[in-house]
Design a protein around this motif. Structure first.
Motif, short mmCIF file in Angstrom:
data_model
loop_
_atom_site.label_atom_id
_atom_site.label_comp_id
_atom_site.label_asym_id
_atom_site.label_seq_id
_atom_site.Cartn_x
_atom_site.Cartn_y
_atom_site.Cartn_z
N LEU A 1 13.91 -0.62 -0.70
CA LEU A 1 13.90 -1.84 -1.50
C LEU A 1 13.06 -2.92 -0.83
N ASP A 2 13.15 -2.98 0.50
CA ASP A 2 12.29 -3.92 1.22
C ASP A 2 10.82 -3.58 0.99
N CYS A 3 10.52 -2.30 1.09
CA CYS A 3 9.14 -1.86 0.87
C CYS A 3 8.69 -2.21 -0.53
N SER A 4 9.56 -1.92 -1.49
CA SER A 4 9.22 -2.18 -2.89
C SER A 4 8.92 -3.66 -3.09
N GLY B 1 0.82 -1.20 0.00
CA GLY B 1 0.00 0.00 0.00
C GLY B 1 0.86 1.25 0.00
N ARG B 2 0.35 2.27 0.64
CA ARG B 2 1.05 3.55 0.58
C ARG B 2 1.34 4.06 1.99
N ILE B 3 2.58 4.44 2.24
CA ILE B 3 2.97 5.05 3.50
C ILE B 3 3.24 6.53 3.21
N SER B 4 2.58 7.42 3.93
CA SER B 4 2.85 8.84 3.76
C SER B 4 3.58 9.32 5.00
N THR C 1 4.97 -1.79 -1.26
CA THR C 1 4.66 -0.63 -0.45
C THR C 1 5.48 0.55 -0.93
N ALA C 2 4.84 1.66 -1.12
CA ALA C 2 5.56 2.87 -1.52
C ALA C 2 5.58 3.85 -0.36
N VAL C 3 6.65 4.61 -0.26
CA VAL C 3 6.77 5.59 0.80
C VAL C 3 6.79 6.98 0.16
N ASP C 4 5.82 7.79 0.51
CA ASP C 4 5.80 9.17 0.03
C ASP C 4 6.30 10.07 1.15
N LEU C 5 7.18 10.94 0.81
CA LEU C 5 7.83 11.76 1.83
C LEU C 5 7.35 13.20 1.71
N PHE C 6 6.86 13.73 2.82
CA PHE C 6 6.57 15.16 2.92
C PHE C 6 7.59 15.74 3.88
#
Lengths: 1136, 165
Positions: free
Chosen positions: A721-724, A674-677, A728-733
């Motif tokens: 890479l683990d997330c990928s 999923g997506r981590i923000s 899982t994607a990590v979006d950074l703010f």
């Protein structure tokens, strides 16, 4: 020294930016006292160039002139009066060009007449007339490409009028209802003719049918007799047509099919090329592919009786012809004799008179013919005279090179049918719209070859196709697309690897027209951008639900900045608009020096906070109630969001344990993906992944070495890479006021296909512009489409290969990108190289296939296909150069270079790119004077854009640039799509105080004025005017001191200039014409992009104007050349 | 061939191990070359897209093989460094001189590796870059040639010493 208000409150790190950008406006501000505003700018910006410039005559003219127009018009006179005025010089320099104009007009006439006649013709029988035309026209014009286009246009018309209602239909229902098309089927007119011939052929075919029955059973390839194979297909068609009662469409096939084979023997020197070639191609041409294919253990049903692998194929007698015939399919009767001489790829050439005119209409309906004609269109470049894009432009003299409105993407030189079918340049663009034939030619042109992709763009019209069998090439797995050729009704030839494939039975039925036997009219073949609903073959686990996890920094710094309120508010507003279905899950993690989880399990009376303080060995306190169903626990989530902003108001915790929080998030997400923000406001200072400040503020304006552009640790990369791997994607703010080492942090998004947002000096009240930007970005971010567990594969015609990818992803294979998430704002760039010569083909195609899970849990494939002609001369390569794409690709390459080598290297490489390509161009055009700097019209903006790039935050030196700002700009270059990137590099400047009614367009009953683009130079700014600068994510409105009071009153809503506040971010709704026009213009600009930009009104004495003035890239700054100086510099290097 | 006398003593101690280690160097190189080649030619594999998204058993095996091959790099460097030290001890100046450039290259290569916390040389995010892949392949072939030549040279030296003694 003046600074934006946000800077003042910051700790010493950023308190002393001694930028000279701030100095330049100071000078300008001083000069404002001078009444002669225009004149005063000139000494500032143009006097010093004159001292550096080597050619004194030009320099003096610069000093003497006061009007910009005179400046450049005068120079030719002073430099050499013998040349005459500019226009004269150009026209005399290239008589070729004028002749090109003539031939073009003649060409156009011819073309238009042929089109009109074809329009007038009601049915297909008339088309035979068009076939007669080429013979005549080829005698007159050397260019033979367009006459065959005429019959195609009939087809094209039918296609468009058919497809328009169809698109909406498909989108709405996903079912193909039977809407009869508006174009009458002219086939019926033709029935008698076709039928008669069918009968005659049928009888003859029936006679041999018995003999050939055995051939049906896998012995065809061994026999290798062209006639045999030909008749096998005949027989097959026959049986079909008889049984299914589709004799009419099939009938022409019967006649057409054998004819090329027979004709070829009479006209081509090699007697047996045609059919054998295909065997050779399948059996011998791709032995390794076939074998791999078999060892993979995937069983493909081979319905056709042709043996694919085992047949020992006798080598064709003339190998060249076998190669040559590859791209064309079977010889179609449209080829001209004269054509063979010109083009290396000589297709089998049938003799026209041998065909019955009444029969010829049928093959026209196959896109194969389109391809053929287009291939001629591609080749026609060799014949045609110099086109507009090659018109030489003297850069040092021609000042007004900017177009009136936005720079259009060049249209590939294809025939009109293919052009219509081709992929939109918004989603798929190539740096060279004419692909050079060999790597040697590409090297000579000194331009990069590559693609710029925006694959998941928001589209308004997208055909969505539900089908049980997705038709793909059996060897290279290309999806069927408009540029394949149908050899006959049952087979199509892949346009990427040239393998001949069968058309599956289901594909024969066209759900749009509800007719059978028209595979070339299927939506897949009529649209270059389609979306297919994938079957379960395309998933190994059930499609994942939409899962969103928010990881929020709640340390003292974060609470002070006050972003939590904005984030929670936006989330509350958009909670129902989050893309997803009933399975959507959501979770929250906050962190300071500890990590806090929130139990939101349904049934609890209020959210439960669970604190894990063991950050060295992070664990999940409760594994299953942290990510909860959005709909079931909505009340709890709302409670939490309302409570969150106030929960940490009195925190004294200054540390930030980002690494452990991310590890926890990864653990939480790994079962689903999923997506981590992530919202982060400072340098991570605790636990795994802690970082140290690496920036030396004194080095910010250094011209020498910029260090620390790469990551300090690989913790974030490994985590990404683990997330990928777990989708899982990590979006950074990043909302920080201090250095936060974005270079290291960005890795977590870069390799997990996330996106990066950066808000320097964010503060909710001190910096309202950033706060508003965050709000708007969040709104878009939360509500935009999202694709999960995606992969993107890029395929290209055999001979081309992918060199390097740019963007946010993990490269899993040489042509496969692993994208944990894909969002509509992500762009990608691909560098290509030519591995094998493309001499045997006239068209190349690129296909991107993006396989993703939609937020509704559907597996979908979005396919884009781009088709481009191949050229063999250097001039043609230049004619097809797409300068914006070239610049964007170069920007991507320069980012890589500056990280791997150094910034200085990257800057040199950018300058060298211009110098080399212009030098190469000038060496091809021998009649040009070497003393001038000449660029082809297609590349006239190249030096300007490169200069803009050199002055961009990412690459500038000598100007105070914070490391994070620089790194962020680099990240954006890698991940923004072309349209956004171009605005970032070269903003658009408009004068908006005098919006006139002329040149307006109407959009939705609204009058939108279209002011012309202005040069990015202070010389264009007048104190009487107001200007709007469109930088992509931000609009600046600059108001001159003497700006018309009416404008200020009507548009800005203030009585006079002095009363306009320093921070103004909205245009009020005033009931006046000028206000209405301005607002409609601004909203029109806003509508053209997905992200709604922030508007900032800047007064002349506003400190924020440094931001505005640094975008005036044509002007000189202390550290960088003005545009004119830059040109002279290039000229020196070119002439060296 | 006087310098080989000293080598004689060295090889006398355990000639078999020496040649075996040299064989290991060669074979690790070969494996590495194969690994890069597999990485490079992966796209020729027409496996269905779904299989590439979620690796099949075969795919996993292959990835593991590639990973193992790439892990051989460090032992290779260490063994080569060990060789050099031994040549130094045996005062084999000629042989040492021949090996010094490679040793220097290895040190440089390891110093300029991408940022990573663990040992290793290859970064999974950049290895698919065409330039880097091509470079690694070329490097593999060159080193294989070097190891093969030096293997025969050592063998020759050993036999020469054995025969002449």
């Amino acid at each position: 020294m003046q600074f934006p208000s946000g800077y003042g409150s910051h700790p010493p790190n950023y308190s002393a930016p001694s930028g000279h950008y701030s100095q330049v406006p100071n000078k300008a501000a001083a000069s404002h006292l001078d009444n002669q505003y225009r004149a005063s700018y000139y000494p500032t910006y143009y006097s010093s160039p004159a001292q550096n410039v080597m050619t004194p005559s030009v320099g003096t003219s610069v000093l003497n002139t006061q009007e910009s127009q005179q400046l450049y018009n005068k120079t030719p006179h002073t430099v050499g009066s013998a040349e005459g005025p500019v226009q004269g010089a150009i026209s005399s320099a290239s008589y070729l060009h004028t002749s090109a104009q003539q031939s073009y007009s003649a060409f156009g006439n011819h073309y238009s007449t042929s089109v009109s006649s074809s329009v007038a013709s009601q049915g297909f029988p008339l088309n035979s007339d068009h076939y007669a035309m080429p013979v005549v026209s080829s005698a007159v014009y050397p260019n033979v490409s367009y006459p065959p286009a005429a019959p195609g246009s009939v087809y094209g018309q039918a296609f468009t009028s058919q497809s328009l209602p169809v698109v909406g239909q498909v989108k709405e229902t996903n079912k193909f209802s039977s809407q009869s098309t508006s174009v009458p089927h002219s086939l019926q007119q033709h029935v008698p003719v076709g039928y008669n011939t069918t009968l005659s052929t049928t009888s003859s075919a029936q006679s041999v049918q018995d003999n050939l029955c055995s051939n049906l059973t896998r012995s065809v390839a061994k026999v290798n007799n062209q006639i045999n194979t030909g008749i096998v297909f005949l027989e097959k068609n026959l049986s079909l047509s008889i049984s299914q009662k589709f004799a009419i469409p099939k009938a022409p096939n019967l006649n057409n099919f054998p004819s090329p084979a027979i004709d070829s023997s009479s006209t081509t020197s090699s007697a047996s090329p045609v059919l054998n070639n295909y065997d050779a191609l399948e059996g011998g041409g791709y032995p390794e592919i076939v074998s791999v294919f078999n060892t993979c253990g995937i069983s493909f049903v081979l319905p056709e009786t042709r043996s694919v692998t085992s047949s020992p194929v006798p080598a064709p007698s003339v190998p060249q012809t076998s190669k040559a015939s590859k791209p064309f399919g079977y010889g179609y009767p449209t080829l001209q004799p004269g054509y063979q001489n010109a083009a290396a790829p000589t297709p089998v050439q049938p003799s026209n008179p041998g065909h019955h005119p009444g029969l010829q209409h049928y093959p026209q309906q196959y896109p194969g013919v389109n391809q053929l004609t287009s291939s001629i269109g591609g080749l026609s470049l060799q014949h045609s005279q110099q086109p507009e894009s090659l018109r030489p432009v003297n850069l040092t003299q021609d000042r007004n090179i900017l177009p009136v409105s936005s720079v259009p993407a060049p249209v590939p030189n294809l025939n009109s049918d293919l052009r219509k079918l081709n992929c939109s340049p918004d989603s798929f663009r190539c740096t060279l719209t004419n692909i050079p034939q060999t790597q040697a030619l590409l090297n000579k042109a000194k331009l990069p070859l590559g693609l710029l992709l925006h694959p998941f763009r928001d589209l308004t019209q997208l055909p969505v196709i539900t089908t049980s069998t997705i038709v793909r090439c059996r060897s290279c797995r290309t999806y069927i697309n408009p540029f394949v050729s149908f050899i006959d009704q049952r087979r199509w030839k892949c346009n990427l690897c040239y393998r001949v494939n069968d058309v599956p039975e289901e594909f024969m039925y066209n759900p749009l027209t509800r007719s059978y036997g028209e595979p070339h009219k299927r939506p897949e073949v009529q649209n270059s951008t389609v979306e297919l609903i994938a079957s379960s073959d395309y998933m190994l686990r059930p499609p994942q639900p939409a899962v969103y996890l928010f990881v929020l920094d709640v340390s003292h710094n974060a609470v002070e900045a006050g972003y939590l309120t904005i984030v929670c508010q936006s989330l509350l507003e958009n909670l129902d608009k989050l893309p997803g279905d009933s399975r959507t899950r959501i979770g929250f993690i906050t962190f300071d020096s500890t990590v806090q989880f929130y139990n939101l399990q349904e049934g609890l009376s209020q959210p439960q906070m669970l604190i894990v303080s063991d950050i060295d060995d992070i664990f999940l306190p409760t594994p299953d109630s942290l990510l909860v169903n959005l709909h079931e626990s909505k009340e709890l989530i709302k409670d939490l969001l309302n409570a969150l902003p106030n929960m940490f108001t009195n925190t004294r915790e200054t540390h930030s344990a980002l690494g452990p929080a991310l590890q926890a998030a990864f653990k939480l997400m790994s079962p689903t993906g999923g997506r981590i923000s992530v919202f982060q406001t400072q340098l991570p200072s605790l636990g795994a992944g802690l970082l140290h400040s690496r920036e030396d503020p004194n080095q910010r304006s250094s011209t020498k070495v910029v260090q620390h552009l790469g990551p300090a640790t690989d913790f974030y990369k490994k985590l990404a890479l683990d997330c990928s791997g777990q989708q899982t994607a990590v979006d950074l703010f990043l909302l920080s006021s201090q250095y936060s080492d974005l270079a290291s942090l960005a890795c977590v998004s870069k390799y997990s296909a996330g996106c990066i947002y950066y808000y320097p000096s964010f503060h909710h009240s001190h910096n309202p512009a950033q706060a508003e930007k965050l709000q708007k970005d969040l709104k878009r971010y939360l509500t935009r489409k999202i694709g999960f567990e995606a992969v993107m594969r890029i395929r290209c015609t055999k001979g081309l290969s992918i060199h390097t990818f740019h963007g946010n992803f993990f490269v899993r294979s040489t042509d496969l990108l692993s994208l944990a998430n894909v969002n509509p704002d992500a762009g990608f760039a691909v560098q290509m190289s030519i591995e094998e010569s493309l001499t045997d083909t006239s068209l190349v195609c690129f296909q991107t296939a993006l396989l993703y899970t939609s937020s509704k849990g559907e597996r979908r494939i979005r396919v884009h296909t781009l088709c481009l002609p191949v050229v063999s001369s250097l001039a043609d390569v230049y004619a097809g150069a797409d300068v914006q794409a070239v610049v964007c690709l170069l920007a991507n390459m320069a980012v890589d270079r500056s990280v791997s080598s150094s910034l200085a290297d990257a800057r040199d490489a950018l300058v060298n790119a211009v110098v080399d390509s212009l030098a190469a161009y000038m060496s091809t055009a021998s009649n040009l004077q070497q003393s001038m700097l000449i660029a082809p019209n297609s590349l006239k903006l190249f030096p300007l854009y490169i200069l803009a790039l050199l002055k961009q935050k990412a690459f500038r030196t000598g100007t105070s640039t914070r490391l994070d700002d620089r790194v962020y700009a680099m990240c954006q270059m890698k991940s923004q799509p072309l349209v956004h990137l171009m605005k970032m590099i070269h903003p658009n400047l408009y004068r908006i105080d005098k919006l006139i009614d002329e040149s307006t367009i109407h959009v939705n009953d609204r009058v939108v004025p279209q002011p012309p683009l202005q040069k990015l130079s202070a010389e264009k700014l007048t104190r009487e005017g107001a200007f709007l600068m469109d930088c992509g994510s931000i609009f600046y409105i600059w108001i001159g001191k003497n700006c018309d009071n009416n404008f200020i009153k009507d548009v800005l809503g203030y009585p006079n200039y002095a009363s306009v506040p320093q921070t103004m971010t909205q245009l009020p709704e005033v009931d006046a014409l000028s206000s209405e026009r301005t607002r409609s213009f601004v909203s029109w600009l806003r509508d053209s992009r997905t992200l709604s930009p922030v508007l900032q009104v800047i007064k002349d004495e506003n400190p924020a104007k440094t931001e505005f003035f640094q975008h005036l890239i044509e002007d000189r700054t202390e550290a960088a050349f003005s545009y004119y100086e830059f040109l002279l510099n290039i000229q020196q290097q070119v002439c060296k | 061939m006087g310098s080989l006398n000293a080598e004689h003593q060295l090889f006398q101690q355990n000639p078999v191990t020496w040649s075996w280690e040299q064989v290991y160097l060669c074979s690790s190189r070969i494996l590495e070359i194969i690994a890069f080649d597999e990485l490079k030619t992966d796209y020729k594999n027409p496996i269905d897209q779904c299989n590439t998204l979620n690796p099949t058993v075969e795919k996993v095996k292959k990835i593991k093989r590639v990973k193992i091959a790439l892990k051989l790099v460090l032992p290779e460097y260490l063994i080569h460094a060990f060789f050099c030290v031994m040549f130094l001890c045996a005062a084999e100046w000629l042989t040492l001189g021949l090996n010094m450039p490679l040793l220097a290259y290895h040190i440089w290569r390891y110093m300029s590796r991408p940022v990573m916390s663990g040992p290793g040389l290859y970064d999974p995010t950049t290895i698919m870059n065409a330039d880097i892949l091509a470079y690694c392949q070329k490097e593999g072939w060159c080193k294989l040639a070097f190891y093969l030549l030096s293997f025969f040279y050592y063998l020759y030296g050993m036999i020469y010493v054995l025969v002449s003694s």
